[in-house]
Design an enzyme around this catalytic site. Structure first.
Site, PDB file in Angstrom:
ATOM      1  N   GLU B  70       3.549  23.163   2.357  1.00  0.00           N
ATOM      2  CA  GLU B  70       3.789  23.106   3.799  1.00  0.00           C
ATOM      3  C   GLU B  70       2.648  22.452   4.586  1.00  0.00           C
ATOM      4  O   GLU B  70       2.885  21.750   5.563  1.00  0.00           O
ATOM      5  CB  GLU B  70       4.081  24.508   4.352  1.00  0.00           C
ATOM      6  N   HIS B 139      11.200  36.096   5.850  1.00  0.00           N
ATOM      7  CA  HIS B 139      12.169  35.010   6.064  1.00  0.00           C
ATOM      8  C   HIS B 139      13.038  35.274   7.287  1.00  0.00           C
ATOM      9  O   HIS B 139      14.140  34.746   7.371  1.00  0.00           O
ATOM     10  CB  HIS B 139      13.104  34.867   4.852  1.00  0.00           C
TER      11      HIS B 139
END
Lengths: 322, 334, 372
Positions: B70, B139
């Site tokens: 990321e 999440h």
């Protein structure tokens, strides 16, 4: 390969400019006129210069908190840099960045970066632009031995290999990450070998030897420019000063510093080599010394006298539009 | 004009902008998927299917599958944006900001300011938010408030397909870094969406429903919770105005303040955070600038100050509900 | 059977329900065809309900404030001879007709169609009554600057009872191509002629609003189609000047707050500008190409000066319709239209959109002209 008189004089001019710039800031910093803290590049001039000589204005570099040398080697205006370091409105970044954020996109200088390991992801982005647009542009990331341990650096190296990006990772091993030696903090025997394990060619060179750096950089930049993907170079050169100005450097022995000035000064090494091989004349080098000294005098004088930004400038340039 | 889901509207926006401007690229994890496997390319088309088929139209040079890295994705997008592309980078779940936030808030967000206005960083980070899919603590978060507090970033969170397309096109054309928050539970929500390209300006709230008794400000999926509550309360004779700011940075303060001046009561429904979240931010704004108009306390309806739980009954209790909004308003107006 | 239903009308393609704002009739009243009997508000606009049938009001079904689907029973008309039991039975058996594709009573199927003219895609609404008489001349509706075919939602149904009625979106507008190749009035007129030729229409009644009226007049002047009659609603460029504040304000408005007061200038009753109407216009203005198209038309069309009316006397019947409170077209100046057979009307309580604000009066003028 013979570099030719002009290139050698250019190289010496850049190295000498960096040295003079840093030595002068080392002095001026004690006056209290320079806000914040500065990290000096003196001792490592051959690395920035040997690499940036391979680059065009349209190529990009990403730099570190110790970025004055990279900026000068890449062609940033020295007076505007000095203004910036003094926090003045006419500085290269309008006084909003300072020593750790000097940038000049027109010269391909993507910015000094105060986050250790901050620039490698950004630099692969600049390389991605070149690849997507199909130019033969190259991007170079300068990192220290400290940043070589950051996860961002690992991610950037892997992605550069995966996407076969035109990028060169330069690891300047100056012996210390802040106050901790690289022998302690870098787990691998060699930063170059660790980079190589990501799947790219990598070499180690003596960072005080301009000619060694120049040759390695030429090969790596050519590889990138011709679409053959990333490379890495570990260049070792100790810094003359502390991590930051005012650092008592208790982690270094007095002997180390004295020895460094004697045997590890890349400018002395360069001068000895070119004079011995009669590549350039001593007069020409002396002439550069005088020009650079005058330039730095003017830069400091101008920076001292210049205006600070006004409170109106506080609110501008956060966004292009908001 | 036809009915399109948010997923379809976003896909159409990406394709139209990529066709219009060769500088627009997509990069992220599995934005196509399938490279290096024994199956097909475009196996995923984005983890939640938003970029499906785009690689077939624009090729792998512009739809770039990355490793799971990321920081490198966000940094590459910022570096590419600063050097001449318009990247749309995907951060699969906003929760993953934890492994890449430096590249967003220290790098991309600050380039323009710390370089003295000499550069622009036209990047978009598309990311997903929202609890309700039983995806637990890492999440499911709605962390737009954390990005909203960073100067230099713009923050966008559409609640319907029309807004999704127009706001994404605006985001891609915008010269500043934009974080674009897509609620996972809204992807299949459809409404009329023009086939043509259009851009919705940032900083203009959508008044979803007009009313005179109480103002609700809600974000992303909470807009629908607010609407549901407003419908229930309408049957009881309570007229609710529902405001969807659409962007938290810039924020349309005027529409919110005007509405509170009219109704005198404010409820903020916000999935971001119980502390220092958007609800607190809006409440602070109204207290400071419309204090005299207030005829009762400002009610903040947010999840509790806990991580998002996994077990269904716990997660259901975590997410603000229309029932809770109705109860709060009934009590407020009593 | 003398028992008749008053139902919720359908205005435009997108209407599926409406809120009954106010009844103007009560049980026992005698109602005539065309009489305004109620006020209904849709998400787009409020408008009067006109009685499509005549008779005595025997039962009011819908309540004020109620939201009703299109086609729902609002009231029942009947003769005195009809018993309450008959009426109860009528109500019990009443079924809401599927009017999703109908534009009005007795109208045939209506839909949005597209036709390609060169590199332009032109969108239009086209429908005909099921019992269209052979030889009937079609009616073509041309909207104004920034408008679209939906501006005619209160007129299409009525005209469509007897005529094929075509409402097009000019280029740069509605669902048509946004790219304008020629934004002059002559260019738009040539495009309308080309459009009608492509539909195999040789002769038409032209109805134009504002700038659309100028386009219609230009068609008549140029003779590029056979114009059976001209109906000009608040016509632009025929002598009375256009409010430049509206044209620039309409182009510049980017937000709801900026646009609402601009749109309010169109109406005598500013309350008609609902949030949804503003949203719809904003949605149009946000489309790529619309800003450029409006700029080109404002410069080359509206900005290029008046039509050359002095040179020609129009030979077809002409109706000119003004609103008595028009804030867009200056009502104190004289117009320069010369026509053999010209009638001029001023609609009360109407601004620049009399065909929306007082549709009944305008529809009567129009249908009288077509059926003359």
């Amino acid at each position: 390969m013979n570099l030719g008189n002009n290139i050698l004089l250019d190289a010496y001019h850049r190295m000498k400019s960096i040295r003079e710039f840093e030595e002068r800031i080392h002095v001026e910093n004690t006056t209290g006129e320079i806000p914040g803290f500065v990290h000096l590049y003196a001792g490592q001039e051959a690395v920035a210069t040997g690499v940036c000589l391979q680059l065009r204005d349209s190529d990009y570099i990403g730099s570190t908190h110790r970025g004055h040398g990279h900026s000068i080697a890449k062609g940033c205006d020295i007076k505007a840099m000095m203004l910036e370091i003094y926090g003045k409105k006419g500085g290269l970044c309008a006084g909003k960045g300072g020593s750790m954020h000097i940038a000049d996109f027109e010269k391909g200088m993507l910015g000094a970066n105060a986050i250790v390991g901050g620039n490698p992801p950004l630099v692969i982005g600049a390389a991605l632009t070149a690849k997507v647009k199909g130019t033969d542009g190259v991007a170079v990331s300068f990192s220290g031995d400290g940043a070589s341990n950051q996860g961002t650096t690992f991610e950037a190296m892997n992605m550069a290999v995966v996407l076969k990006l035109p990028v060169v990772f330069i690891f300047e091993n100056n012996g210390y990450g802040e106050g901790t030696g690289c022998d302690y903090a870098v787990g691998a025997d060699s930063i170059a070998k660790r980079a190589e394990s990501f799947g790219m060619p990598a070499v180690s060179v003596d960072g005080t030897d301009f000619f060694a750096v120049e040759a390695a950089a030429r090969e790596a930049v050519t590889r990138a420019r011709t679409g053959q993907g990333p490379s890495a170079i570990e260049a070792s050169a100790m810094r003359f000063y502390g991590h930051f100005e005012g650092d008592p450097q208790a982690y270094r022995s007095a002997d180390e510093l004295a020895e460094l000035r004697k045997t590890g000064d890349c400018l002395k090494i360069f001068r000895a080599r070119v004079e011995k091989d009669q590549l350039v004349t001593a007069d020409a080098l002396d002439q550069i010394d005088r020009e650079v000294a005058d330039l730095i005098d003017e830069a400091v004088d101008k920076a001292r006298k210049a205006d600070f930004p006004t409170s109106d400038d506080l609110l501008t340039d956060v966004y292009v539009s908001y | 004009m036809s009915k399109k889901t948010i997923r379809e509207a976003l896909n159409e926006a990406l394709r139209q902008e990529m066709a219009r401007d060769g500088q627009v690229i997509i990069l992220g994890e599995d934005v196509a998927g399938g490279h290096g496997g024994t199956g097909v390319i475009d196996a995923y088309g984005g983890p939640l299917g938003v970029t499906k088929g785009v690689i077939g139209e624009f090729g792998a040079n512009r739809v770039i599958d990355t490793p799971i890295s990321e920081s490198a994705i966000m940094g590459a997008a910022a570096g590419a944006a600063a050097t001449g592309l318009r990247p749309v980078a995907e951060l699969m779940f906003v929760d993953f900001m934890g492994v890449c936030f430096d590249q967003i808030f220290n790098q991309a967000a600050k380039f323009r300011y710390m370089f003295g206005g000499k550069t622009k960083t036209p990047m978009v980070v598309r990311t997903t938010i929202g609890a309700g899919m039983r995806t637990a603590a890492q999440h499911s978060q709605c962390l737009y408030h954390m990005f909203t507090s960073v100067p230099g970033l713009k923050c966008v969170m559409p609640s319907n397909a029309y807004d999704a397309k127009g706001l994404l096109i605006e985001a891609i054309r915008d010269d500043d870094p934009v974080i674009f928050f897509e609620n996972k539970l809204l992807y299949d929500l459809a409404c009329d969406v023009p086939d043509e390209s259009y851009a919705i300006p940032f900083g203009e709230a959508n008044v979803v429903r007009e009313g005179g008794d109480v103002t609700i400000v809600a974000f992303s999926r909470m807009v629908h919770i607010a609407e549901e509550a407003a419908k229930t309360l309408a049957a009881e004779g309570i007229s609710v105005e529902v405001i969807d700011p659409r962007t938290t940075s810039p924020l349309d303060e005027e529409t919110i303040l005007d509405s509170v001046e009219k109704t005198g009561f404010l409820v903020v429904v916000d999935e971001s955070a119980a502390r220092c979240g958007m609800a607190a931010d809006i409440a602070g704004l109204v207290v400071e600038q419309a204090f005299d108009a207030l005829r009762g306390p400002i009610i903040q309806i947010t999840p509790p100050h806990t991580p998002v739980p996994f077990s269904p009954p716990l997660e259901d209790a975590f997410i603000p509900t229309a029932g809770a909004v109705c109860d709060a308003i009934r009590k407020l107006l009593k | 059977m003398t028992i008749k239903a008053i139902t919720v009308p359908k205005w435009g393609l997108s209407m599926d329900e409406g809120e009954l704002i106010e009844w103007h009739i009560a049980p026992g009243d005698e109602v005539t065809v065309g009489q305004e009997i109620a006020e209904i508000e849709t998400s787009k606009i409020a408008g009067p309900v006109e009685a499509a049938v005549a008779g005595k009001v025997r039962r009011i079904i819908a309540e004020e404030g109620e939201v009703l689907p299109v086609g729902a029973l609002m009231a029942v008309l009947a003769e005195d001879s009809d018993t309450d039991a008959d009426i109860d039975a009528f109500i019990a058996e009443f079924e809401v007709q599927d009017v999703s594709d109908d534009m009005g009573e007795d109208a045939g199927a209506a839909d949005i169609r597209h036709i390609t003219l060169g590199d332009m895609d032109i969108s239009y609404q086209d429908f005909s009554p099921a019992d269209l008489s052979p030889g009937s001349v079609p009616v073509v509706l041309i909207h104004g600057f920034g408008g679209d075919s939906n501006n005619w939602l209160f007129n299409q149904g009525k005209i469509g009872e007897t005529h094929r009625v075509i409402a097009l979106d000019l280029p740069g507008h509605g669902l048509s191509t946004k790219k304008i190749t020629d934004g002059s009035i002559a260019g738009l007129s040539a495009m309308v002629a080309e459009f009608l030729a492509a539909l195999d229409i040789e002769q038409a009644h032209l109805v134009g609003h504002s700038m659309g009226a100028a386009v219609a007049v230009q068609c008549a002047l140029a003779g590029n189609i056979q114009v059976a009659s001209l109906s000009l609603i608040c016509p632009a460029l025929v002598g009375r000047s256009v409010n430049p504040g509206y044209i620039s304000g309409f182009q510049q408005a980017r937000t709801r707050k900026q646009l609402k007061p601009v749109l309010a200038m169109l109406f005598s009753n500013a309350q008609l500008v609902t949030r949804e109407l503003v949203d719809d216009v904003l949605k149009y203005k946000r489309l790529d190409g619309v800003g450029d198209a409006l700029r080109v038309i404002a410069d080359k069309g509206l900005g290029a000066g008046e039509l050359p009316l002095a040179e020609q006397t129009l030979m077809m019947p002409v109706s000119i319709i003004w609103g008595d409170n028009d804030k867009i077209i200056n009502g104190t100046e004289s117009h320069h239209i010369k026509a053999e057979n010209c009638h001029e009307y001023v609609i009360e309580n109407a601004g620049h959109m009399p065909h929306m604000e007082n549709a009944g009066a305008v529809n009567k003028i129009l249908t009288d002209l077509f059926n003359d």
